[in-house]
Each structure stands twice: as structure tokens, then as C-alpha cells.
Design a protein around this motif. Structure first.
Motif, PDB file in Angstrom:
ATOM      1  N   ILE A   1       0.840  -1.189   0.000  1.00 21.95           N
ATOM      2  CA  ILE A   1       0.000   0.000   0.000  1.00 21.95           C
ATOM      3  C   ILE A   1       0.878   1.243   0.000  1.00 21.95           C
ATOM      4  O   ILE A   1       1.778   1.382   0.826  1.00 21.95           O
ATOM      5  CB  ILE A   1      -0.922   0.011   1.232  1.00 21.95           C
ATOM      6  CG1 ILE A   1      -1.764  -1.273   1.269  1.00 21.95           C
ATOM      7  CG2 ILE A   1      -1.798   1.259   1.247  1.00 21.95           C
ATOM      8  CD1 ILE A   1      -2.467  -1.510   2.580  1.00 21.95           C
ATOM      9  N   CYS A   2       0.602   2.122  -0.938  1.00 20.42           N
ATOM     10  CA  CYS A   2       1.309   3.396  -1.036  1.00 20.42           C
ATOM     11  C   CYS A   2       0.253   4.474  -1.219  1.00 20.42           C
ATOM     12  O   CYS A   2      -0.406   4.532  -2.263  1.00 20.42           O
ATOM     13  CB  CYS A   2       2.288   3.381  -2.200  1.00 20.42           C
ATOM     14  SG  CYS A   2       3.252   4.898  -2.352  1.00 20.42           S
ATOM     15  N   ASN A   3       0.076   5.304  -0.178  1.00 17.75           N
ATOM     16  CA  ASN A   3      -0.999   6.299  -0.161  1.00 17.75           C
ATOM     17  C   ASN A   3      -2.327   5.582  -0.340  1.00 17.75           C
ATOM     18  O   ASN A   3      -2.664   4.730   0.453  1.00 17.75           O
ATOM     19  CB  ASN A   3      -0.763   7.384  -1.202  1.00 17.75           C
ATOM     20  CG  ASN A   3       0.498   8.187  -0.923  1.00 17.75           C
ATOM     21  OD1 ASN A   3       0.853   8.401   0.233  1.00 17.75           O
ATOM     22  ND2 ASN A   3       1.175   8.598  -1.966  1.00 17.75           N
ATOM     23  N   GLN A   4      -3.086   5.878  -1.376  1.00 16.55           N
ATOM     24  CA  GLN A   4      -4.375   5.230  -1.611  1.00 16.55           C
ATOM     25  C   GLN A   4      -4.276   4.053  -2.573  1.00 16.55           C
ATOM     26  O   GLN A   4      -5.268   3.388  -2.859  1.00 16.55           O
ATOM     27  CB  GLN A   4      -5.382   6.253  -2.170  1.00 16.55           C
ATOM     28  CG  GLN A   4      -5.630   7.429  -1.245  1.00 16.55           C
ATOM     29  CD  GLN A   4      -6.252   7.010   0.080  1.00 16.55           C
ATOM     30  OE1 GLN A   4      -7.076   6.111   0.138  1.00 16.55           O
ATOM     31  NE2 GLN A   4      -5.848   7.670   1.151  1.00 16.55           N
ATOM     32  N   LEU A   5      -3.093   3.777  -3.085  1.00 21.69           N
ATOM     33  CA  LEU A   5      -2.866   2.723  -4.069  1.00 21.69           C
ATOM     34  C   LEU A   5      -2.585   1.400  -3.362  1.00 21.69           C
ATOM     35  O   LEU A   5      -1.662   1.311  -2.550  1.00 21.69           O
ATOM     36  CB  LEU A   5      -1.690   3.114  -4.957  1.00 21.69           C
ATOM     37  CG  LEU A   5      -1.377   2.264  -6.168  1.00 21.69           C
ATOM     38  CD1 LEU A   5      -2.554   2.253  -7.138  1.00 21.69           C
ATOM     39  CD2 LEU A   5      -0.141   2.809  -6.863  1.00 21.69           C
ATOM     40  N   VAL A   6      -3.380   0.361  -3.680  1.00 19.33           N
ATOM     41  CA  VAL A   6      -3.194  -0.968  -3.109  1.00 19.33           C
ATOM     42  C   VAL A   6      -2.808  -1.917  -4.242  1.00 19.33           C
ATOM     43  O   VAL A   6      -3.555  -2.077  -5.202  1.00 19.33           O
ATOM     44  CB  VAL A   6      -4.477  -1.466  -2.408  1.00 19.33           C
ATOM     45  CG1 VAL A   6      -4.259  -2.852  -1.828  1.00 19.33           C
ATOM     46  CG2 VAL A   6      -4.911  -0.485  -1.329  1.00 19.33           C
ATOM     47  N   ILE A   7      -1.623  -2.518  -4.109  1.00 15.42           N
ATOM     48  CA  ILE A   7      -1.056  -3.359  -5.164  1.00 15.42           C
ATOM     49  C   ILE A   7      -0.907  -4.786  -4.641  1.00 15.42           C
ATOM     50  O   ILE A   7      -0.534  -5.003  -3.485  1.00 15.42           O
ATOM     51  CB  ILE A   7       0.346  -2.832  -5.569  1.00 15.42           C
ATOM     52  CG1 ILE A   7       0.275  -1.390  -6.048  1.00 15.42           C
ATOM     53  CG2 ILE A   7       1.000  -3.721  -6.596  1.00 15.42           C
ATOM     54  CD1 ILE A   7      -0.405  -1.182  -7.359  1.00 15.42           C
ATOM     55  N   ASP A   8      -1.134  -5.758  -5.516  1.00 17.25           N
ATOM     56  CA  ASP A   8      -0.858  -7.154  -5.195  1.00 17.25           C
ATOM     57  C   ASP A   8       0.653  -7.307  -5.059  1.00 17.25           C
ATOM     58  O   ASP A   8       1.402  -6.991  -5.975  1.00 17.25           O
ATOM     59  CB  ASP A   8      -1.392  -8.047  -6.322  1.00 17.25           C
ATOM     60  CG  ASP A   8      -1.156  -9.525  -6.089  1.00 17.25           C
ATOM     61  OD1 ASP A   8      -0.517  -9.901  -5.083  1.00 17.25           O
ATOM     62  OD2 ASP A   8      -1.616 -10.325  -6.925  1.00 17.25           O
ATOM     63  N   GLY A   9       1.118  -7.778  -3.916  1.00 18.74           N
ATOM     64  CA  GLY A   9       2.544  -7.918  -3.657  1.00 18.74           C
ATOM     65  C   GLY A   9       3.232  -8.938  -4.537  1.00 18.74           C
ATOM     66  O   GLY A   9       4.455  -8.994  -4.592  1.00 18.74           O
ATOM     67  N   LYS A  10       2.458  -9.746  -5.265  1.00 23.80           N
ATOM     68  CA  LYS A  10       3.028 -10.756  -6.143  1.00 23.80           C
ATOM     69  C   LYS A  10       3.096 -10.280  -7.590  1.00 23.80           C
ATOM     70  O   LYS A  10       3.446 -11.036  -8.477  1.00 23.80           O
ATOM     71  CB  LYS A  10       2.202 -12.041  -6.050  1.00 23.80           C
ATOM     72  CG  LYS A  10       2.204 -12.609  -4.635  1.00 23.80           C
ATOM     73  CD  LYS A  10       1.349 -13.842  -4.530  1.00 23.80           C
ATOM     74  CE  LYS A  10       1.317 -14.335  -3.084  1.00 23.80           C
ATOM     75  NZ  LYS A  10       0.574 -15.582  -2.958  1.00 23.80           N
ATOM     76  N   SER A  11       2.772  -9.029  -7.829  1.00 22.03           N
ATOM     77  CA  SER A  11       2.747  -8.454  -9.171  1.00 22.03           C
ATOM     78  C   SER A  11       3.952  -7.540  -9.378  1.00 22.03           C
ATOM     79  O   SER A  11       4.012  -6.441  -8.821  1.00 22.03           O
ATOM     80  CB  SER A  11       1.457  -7.657  -9.380  1.00 22.03           C
ATOM     81  OG  SER A  11       1.545  -6.881 -10.553  1.00 22.03           O
ATOM     82  N   LEU A  12       4.895  -7.981 -10.184  1.00 28.71           N
ATOM     83  CA  LEU A  12       6.078  -7.163 -10.443  1.00 28.71           C
ATOM     84  C   LEU A  12       5.700  -5.852 -11.120  1.00 28.71           C
ATOM     85  O   LEU A  12       6.188  -4.785 -10.739  1.00 28.71           O
ATOM     86  CB  LEU A  12       7.092  -7.929 -11.298  1.00 28.71           C
ATOM     87  CG  LEU A  12       8.390  -7.184 -11.609  1.00 28.71           C
ATOM     88  CD1 LEU A  12       9.097  -6.774 -10.322  1.00 28.71           C
ATOM     89  CD2 LEU A  12       9.289  -8.024 -12.471  1.00 28.71           C
ATOM     90  N   MET A  13       4.814  -5.905 -12.086  1.00 27.15           N
ATOM     91  CA  MET A  13       4.391  -4.674 -12.760  1.00 27.15           C
ATOM     92  C   MET A  13       3.729  -3.709 -11.774  1.00 27.15           C
ATOM     93  O   MET A  13       3.963  -2.502 -11.821  1.00 27.15           O
ATOM     94  CB  MET A  13       3.442  -4.979 -13.922  1.00 27.15           C
ATOM     95  CG  MET A  13       4.109  -5.698 -15.079  1.00 27.15           C
ATOM     96  SD  MET A  13       5.460  -4.742 -15.800  1.00 27.15           S
ATOM     97  CE  MET A  13       4.553  -3.470 -16.598  1.00 27.15           C
ATOM     98  N   GLY A  14       2.911  -4.235 -10.877  1.00 21.90           N
ATOM     99  CA  GLY A  14       2.257  -3.389  -9.891  1.00 21.90           C
ATOM    100  C   GLY A  14       3.254  -2.736  -8.957  1.00 21.90           C
ATOM    101  O   GLY A  14       3.169  -1.536  -8.675  1.00 21.90           O
ATOM    102  N   ILE A  15       4.212  -3.508  -8.482  1.00 28.70           N
ATOM    103  CA  ILE A  15       5.217  -2.974  -7.568  1.00 28.70           C
ATOM    104  C   ILE A  15       6.091  -1.944  -8.278  1.00 28.70           C
ATOM    105  O   ILE A  15       6.481  -0.928  -7.699  1.00 28.70           O
ATOM    106  CB  ILE A  15       6.082  -4.106  -6.977  1.00 28.70           C
ATOM    107  CG1 ILE A  15       5.222  -5.099  -6.204  1.00 28.70           C
ATOM    108  CG2 ILE A  15       7.194  -3.545  -6.090  1.00 28.70           C
ATOM    109  CD1 ILE A  15       4.524  -4.528  -5.007  1.00 28.70           C
ATOM    110  N   MET A  16       6.384  -2.166  -9.546  1.00 32.90           N
ATOM    111  CA  MET A  16       7.214  -1.223 -10.311  1.00 32.90           C
ATOM    112  C   MET A  16       6.491   0.119 -10.478  1.00 32.90           C
ATOM    113  O   MET A  16       7.141   1.150 -10.593  1.00 32.90           O
ATOM    114  CB  MET A  16       7.589  -1.802 -11.666  1.00 32.90           C
ATOM    115  CG  MET A  16       8.488  -3.014 -11.574  1.00 32.90           C
ATOM    116  SD  MET A  16      10.066  -2.651 -10.833  1.00 32.90           S
ATOM    117  CE  MET A  16      11.011  -2.309 -12.274  1.00 32.90           C
TER     118      MET A  16
END
Length: 73
Positions: A31-46
Motif C-alpha cells: 500500500i502506497c498512499n491510496q494505491l493498493v497493489i498485489d505484492g506478487k505483481s512485479l508490474m504493480g510494484i514497479m
């Protein structure tokens, strides 16, 4: 559910985090600010990138989020 705050400092650290997260059989969110990303997603984390503080949430009471980032150099 367990969580920690962390700042990724290199791309290699991001990739290593995702590789470890992919091996987990429970849900991991970054979680970064209001953005919630799947921790298993490289594209999401990038999308979050380096140098920004995030919250890493492991949806497993016995899992330690620290184990996903313990290699940080």
C-alpha cells in the motif's frame, strides 16, 4: 494479518521482494498512499517505484513481512 513499513531502495530489491512474495501461499498487499497493489505483481510494484515508503501487509498471522525484505542491502 501482519504489516510493516518499508522503503525500497533499488530495483533489485523490488524484484527480490516479488520473487519471495510469489512463493507465499497467502495474500500480500503493498500500500502506497491510496494505491493498493498485489505484492506478487512485479508490474504493480514497479508502478510504485523506489524511494517511496510503503506498507507491506501479509494476510497470514504466522507470516513475517520482514522475511520478504530481510536481504535488503
Amino acid at each position: 494479518m501482519r504489516n510493516i513499513k518499508h522503503t525500497f531502495s533499488t530495483v533489485e530489491e523490488l524484484v527480490a521482494f516479488v520473487v519471495k512474495a510469489e512463493k507465499c501461499n497467502y495474500e500480500i498487499k503493498v500500500i502506497c498512499n491510496q494505491l493498493v497493489i498485489d505484492g506478487k505483481s512485479l508490474m504493480g510494484i514497479m508502478i510504485i517505484g523506489i524511494g517511496r515508503q510503503v506498507e507491506i501487509v501479509c494476510y497470514n498471522d504466522t507470516a513475517s513481512p520482514e522475511d520478504l525484505i530481510d536481504h535488503a542491502a
